[in-house]
Design a protein around this motif. Structure first.
Motif, mmCIF file in Angstrom:
data_model
loop_
_atom_site.group_PDB
_atom_site.id
_atom_site.type_symbol
_atom_site.label_atom_id
_atom_site.label_comp_id
_atom_site.label_asym_id
_atom_site.label_seq_id
_atom_site.Cartn_x
_atom_site.Cartn_y
_atom_site.Cartn_z
ATOM 1 N N ASN A 24 0.835 -1.193 0.000
ATOM 2 C CA ASN A 24 0.000 0.000 0.000
ATOM 3 C C ASN A 24 0.873 1.247 0.000
ATOM 4 O O ASN A 24 0.938 1.982 0.983
ATOM 5 N N THR A 25 1.563 1.490 -1.119
ATOM 6 C CA THR A 25 2.441 2.641 -1.243
ATOM 7 C C THR A 25 1.850 3.609 -2.251
ATOM 8 O O THR A 25 1.786 3.309 -3.439
ATOM 9 N N ASN A 26 1.371 4.744 -1.772
ATOM 10 C CA ASN A 26 0.803 5.758 -2.648
ATOM 11 C C ASN A 26 1.919 6.603 -3.246
ATOM 12 O O ASN A 26 2.906 6.910 -2.589
ATOM 13 N N GLU A 27 1.723 6.962 -4.511
ATOM 14 C CA GLU A 27 2.723 7.771 -5.193
ATOM 15 C C GLU A 27 2.024 8.673 -6.191
ATOM 16 O O GLU A 27 1.059 8.273 -6.841
ATOM 17 N N LYS A 28 2.483 9.908 -6.295
ATOM 18 C CA LYS A 28 1.969 10.841 -7.271
ATOM 19 C C LYS A 28 2.736 10.659 -8.577
ATOM 20 O O LYS A 28 3.959 10.790 -8.605
ATOM 21 N N VAL A 29 2.018 10.346 -9.652
ATOM 22 C CA VAL A 29 2.659 10.150 -10.940
ATOM 23 C C VAL A 29 1.989 11.058 -11.960
ATOM 24 O O VAL A 29 0.807 11.413 -11.837
ATOM 25 N N CYS A 30 2.743 11.441 -12.974
ATOM 26 C CA CYS A 30 2.236 12.286 -14.048
ATOM 27 C C CYS A 30 1.967 11.417 -15.270
ATOM 28 O O CYS A 30 2.831 10.633 -15.677
ATOM 29 N N VAL A 31 0.770 11.534 -15.853
ATOM 30 C CA VAL A 31 0.398 10.745 -17.019
ATOM 31 C C VAL A 31 0.025 11.688 -18.159
ATOM 32 O O VAL A 31 -0.459 12.798 -17.953
ATOM 33 N N ASP A 32 0.295 11.223 -19.376
ATOM 34 C CA ASP A 32 -0.064 11.953 -20.590
ATOM 35 C C ASP A 32 -1.175 11.180 -21.279
ATOM 36 O O ASP A 32 -1.011 10.018 -21.629
ATOM 37 N N CYS A 33 -2.334 11.816 -21.454
ATOM 38 C CA CYS A 33 -3.481 11.133 -22.029
ATOM 39 C C CYS A 33 -4.321 12.129 -22.823
ATOM 40 O O CYS A 33 -3.986 13.317 -22.895
ATOM 41 N N GLN A 80 -1.962 16.566 -19.560
ATOM 42 C CA GLN A 80 -1.125 15.925 -18.547
ATOM 43 C C GLN A 80 -1.806 16.067 -17.189
ATOM 44 O O GLN A 80 -2.278 17.152 -16.828
ATOM 45 N N TYR A 81 -1.833 14.973 -16.437
ATOM 46 C CA TYR A 81 -2.492 14.975 -15.137
ATOM 47 C C TYR A 81 -1.588 14.307 -14.106
ATOM 48 O O TYR A 81 -0.818 13.395 -14.428
ATOM 49 N N ILE A 82 -1.700 14.758 -12.878
ATOM 50 C CA ILE A 82 -1.036 14.113 -11.743
ATOM 51 C C ILE A 82 -2.085 13.299 -11.009
ATOM 52 O O ILE A 82 -3.109 13.831 -10.575
ATOM 53 N N ILE A 83 -1.836 12.006 -10.891
ATOM 54 C CA ILE A 83 -2.789 11.113 -10.245
ATOM 55 C C ILE A 83 -2.105 10.343 -9.130
ATOM 56 O O ILE A 83 -0.876 10.251 -9.067
ATOM 57 N N SER A 84 -2.921 9.810 -8.252
ATOM 58 C CA SER A 84 -2.418 8.980 -7.166
ATOM 59 C C SER A 84 -2.403 7.534 -7.628
ATOM 60 O O SER A 84 -3.398 7.014 -8.126
ATOM 61 N N ALA A 85 -1.256 6.873 -7.506
ATOM 62 C CA ALA A 85 -1.120 5.500 -7.984
ATOM 63 C C ALA A 85 -0.519 4.628 -6.886
ATOM 64 O O ALA A 85 0.100 5.117 -5.941
ATOM 65 N N GLN A 86 -0.722 3.326 -7.032
ATOM 66 C CA GLN A 86 -0.142 2.347 -6.127
ATOM 67 C C GLN A 86 0.659 1.339 -6.925
ATOM 68 O O GLN A 86 0.353 1.062 -8.089
ATOM 69 N N GLU A 87 1.669 0.804 -6.306
ATOM 70 C CA GLU A 87 2.525 -0.158 -6.982
ATOM 71 C C GLU A 87 1.746 -1.436 -7.290
ATOM 72 O O GLU A 87 0.870 -1.849 -6.535
ATOM 73 N N TYR A 88 2.101 -2.041 -8.402
ATOM 74 C CA TYR A 88 1.444 -3.261 -8.847
ATOM 75 C C TYR A 88 2.482 -4.372 -8.917
ATOM 76 O O TYR A 88 3.538 -4.199 -9.524
ATOM 77 N N THR A 89 2.181 -5.491 -8.295
ATOM 78 C CA THR A 89 3.128 -6.596 -8.285
ATOM 79 C C THR A 89 2.726 -7.642 -9.315
ATOM 80 O O THR A 89 1.710 -7.521 -9.989
ATOM 81 N N VAL A 90 3.530 -8.674 -9.425
ATOM 82 C CA VAL A 90 3.266 -9.760 -10.366
ATOM 83 C C VAL A 90 1.981 -10.475 -9.957
ATOM 84 O O VAL A 90 1.797 -10.812 -8.790
#
Length: 275
Positions: A13-22, A221-231
């Motif tokens: 449960n690690t939240n991270e702010k990432v920038c996406v281009d859509c 471009q947007y900044i969204i909150s994301a969580q890490e995804y594992t296998v």
């Protein structure tokens, strides 16, 4: 909503702010259009058939291409007029004599215009794709992209409502003046060659109903909150070619395919109350 910490994928449960281009949808609309008496362009074989009979019905329709034109609306900043032209391949059945049915094909062209809001942009866009030589370009190579918005059209294959054969139909919905106006990319998708027009020959007309959704987009471009995804924990299962029945036995029985929806199901339970 289930807590992501309890997911079977085991994501931490690690939240991270990432920038996406859509692409951002700025405006959209849905339409139910009925085009009456649309001219159908035929091959020589199809033209010979309609000269002999008018007992014709539509068997299948397929949208083979759609032209989308975009022009800014004067004195209305940010608004655009969108021209949509549908090219539809139609398979017909003609009754030439009792007990003899002959298939033939044609292409119909229908057009509509709408106005949507697409905002404005005053920047020059340059883009370099992976594998391209962007540092030392050859003369004449241009990497600049249009600053105009993008138009997207989603359309179903049309419903054929009527078919008629006549010398001429007044006020017909015909977007092309002749066969020569149909683009080459449309003709390349046809299995036949269109014949030239003749003033004295009979013509085939259809009425078509389209369901469509049209939207206008721009890059954003947007900044969204994301969580890490594992296998994922799920293991891929291969089919057993030596024992295909074992693979078939694991498939669920498609119960819904044997129970078509009733009118009450389609209308969400809203109806006349009859049982």
């Amino acid at each position: 909503m289930a807590d992501i910490k309890n997911s079977s994928h085991g994501c931490n449960n690690t939240n991270e702010k990432v920038c996406v281009d859509c692409n951002r949808i700025l405006d959209s609309c849905r339409d139910k259009d009925c085009f009456e008496d649309v001219r159908v362009y035929l091959s020589s074989f199809g033209q010979d058939i309609i000269e002999k009979t008018s007992n014709i019905r539509v068997k299948k329709t397929k949208v083979v291409w759609t032209y989308l034109g975009l022009e800014p609306v004067q004195f209305n900043r940010g608004f655009y007029q969108i021209s949509v032209r549908f090219y539809t391949k139609i398979v017909f059945e003609a009754c030439l004599c009792p007990g003899k049915v002959q298939e033939f094909e044609g292409v119909a062209v229908a057009e509509k215009r709408i106005i949507l809001y697409g905002s404005e942009g005053n920047v020059n866009i340059f883009k370099c794709e992976a594998g391209e030589q962007c540092f030392c370009e050859c003369p004449g190579t241009d990497q600049i992209m249009s600053n105009a918005p993008t138009v997207v059209c989603e359309v179903t294959d049309p419903i054929a409502l009527t078919v008629k054969v006549a010398k001429d139909v007044p006020n017909c919905c015909c977007c092309c003046c002749s066969v020569d106006d149909i683009p080459k990319k449309v003709c390349d998708r046809l299995d036949f060659t269109l014949c030239d027009d003749d003033y004295d020959m009979k013509k085939l007309y259809v009425s078509l109903g389209f369901f469509s959704v049209i939207r206008i987009e721009r890059p954003a471009q947007y900044i969204i909150s994301a969580q890490e995804y594992t296998v994922p924990d799920k293991v891929c299962v291969e089919t057993n070619e030596e024992d295909p029945c074992s693979t078939f036995a694991k498939m669920s029985f498609p119960i819904n395919e044997f129970y078509p929806p009733s009118y009450r199901d389609l209308s969400g339970g809203i109806g006349c109350g009859c049982k």
